[in-house]
Design a protein around this motif. Sequence first.
Motif, PDB file in Angstrom:
ATOM      1  N   TRP A  18     -10.634   5.329   6.822  1.00 18.60           N
ATOM      2  CA  TRP A  18      -9.738   4.570   5.945  1.00 18.60           C
ATOM      3  C   TRP A  18     -10.441   4.271   4.626  1.00 18.60           C
ATOM      4  O   TRP A  18     -11.550   3.761   4.615  1.00 18.60           O
ATOM      5  N   GLU A  39      -9.539   2.615   0.585  1.00 16.32           N
ATOM      6  CA  GLU A  39      -8.563   1.974  -0.299  1.00 16.32           C
ATOM      7  C   GLU A  39      -9.067   1.962  -1.731  1.00 16.32           C
ATOM      8  O   GLU A  39     -10.257   1.793  -1.985  1.00 16.32           O
ATOM      9  N   VAL A  93      -2.317  -1.151  -3.170  1.00 17.07           N
ATOM     10  CA  VAL A  93      -3.454  -0.241  -3.030  1.00 17.07           C
ATOM     11  C   VAL A  93      -2.963   1.161  -2.696  1.00 17.07           C
ATOM     12  O   VAL A  93      -1.886   1.345  -2.144  1.00 17.07           O
ATOM     13  N   ALA A 101       0.834  -1.199   0.000  1.00 14.66           N
ATOM     14  CA  ALA A 101       0.000   0.000   0.000  1.00 14.66           C
ATOM     15  C   ALA A 101       0.867   1.246   0.000  1.00 14.66           C
ATOM     16  O   ALA A 101       1.949   1.253   0.572  1.00 14.66           O
ATOM     17  N   ALA A 133      -4.068   3.945  -0.242  1.00 11.12           N
ATOM     18  CA  ALA A 133      -4.923   4.040   0.941  1.00 11.12           C
ATOM     19  C   ALA A 133      -4.912   5.463   1.480  1.00 11.12           C
ATOM     20  O   ALA A 133      -3.863   6.114   1.525  1.00 11.12           O
TER      21      ALA A 133
END
Length: 133
Positions: free
Chosen positions: A38, A40, A47, A8, A49
């Motif tokens: 949060w 994503e 990812v 991420a 994020a």
Amino acid sequence: MAFRKVGAVILLVSDMQASTKFYKDVLGLPLKTKSKEWTEFFKDGTVIALNLAKKKSMVGSGIGMLVGFMVSDMDATVKELKAKKVKFFKKPKDEPFGKHAVIEDPDGHLISIAEIRTKSDEGFDMLGMLGAD
């Protein structure tokens, strides 16, 4: 210890709603999961994020790190981003490897956008700070 891959890229954001809208609606990233603190993007692989910062002072200028995206048509991408009033940190420029630009998200995080033409050993001015645009 075995680090295998980047899972991420996490950006601290000051306003989850505004940042989610930017990445989802303006940049068109596919939403994976979303909550109050949060969010994503991308369902497979690495990812992007967004993490709601606990303190506004935690959100900085964004100059210390860039998220990089590859595009297939820089001219069309730039036209679309300008129509959406996205702020350019580095205007689109021809580089030895292809075309490159840097935009900003709502918190000032820098986002590199590149259309790669060839692999080149030559350096380039990532942030457009070495010469006049």
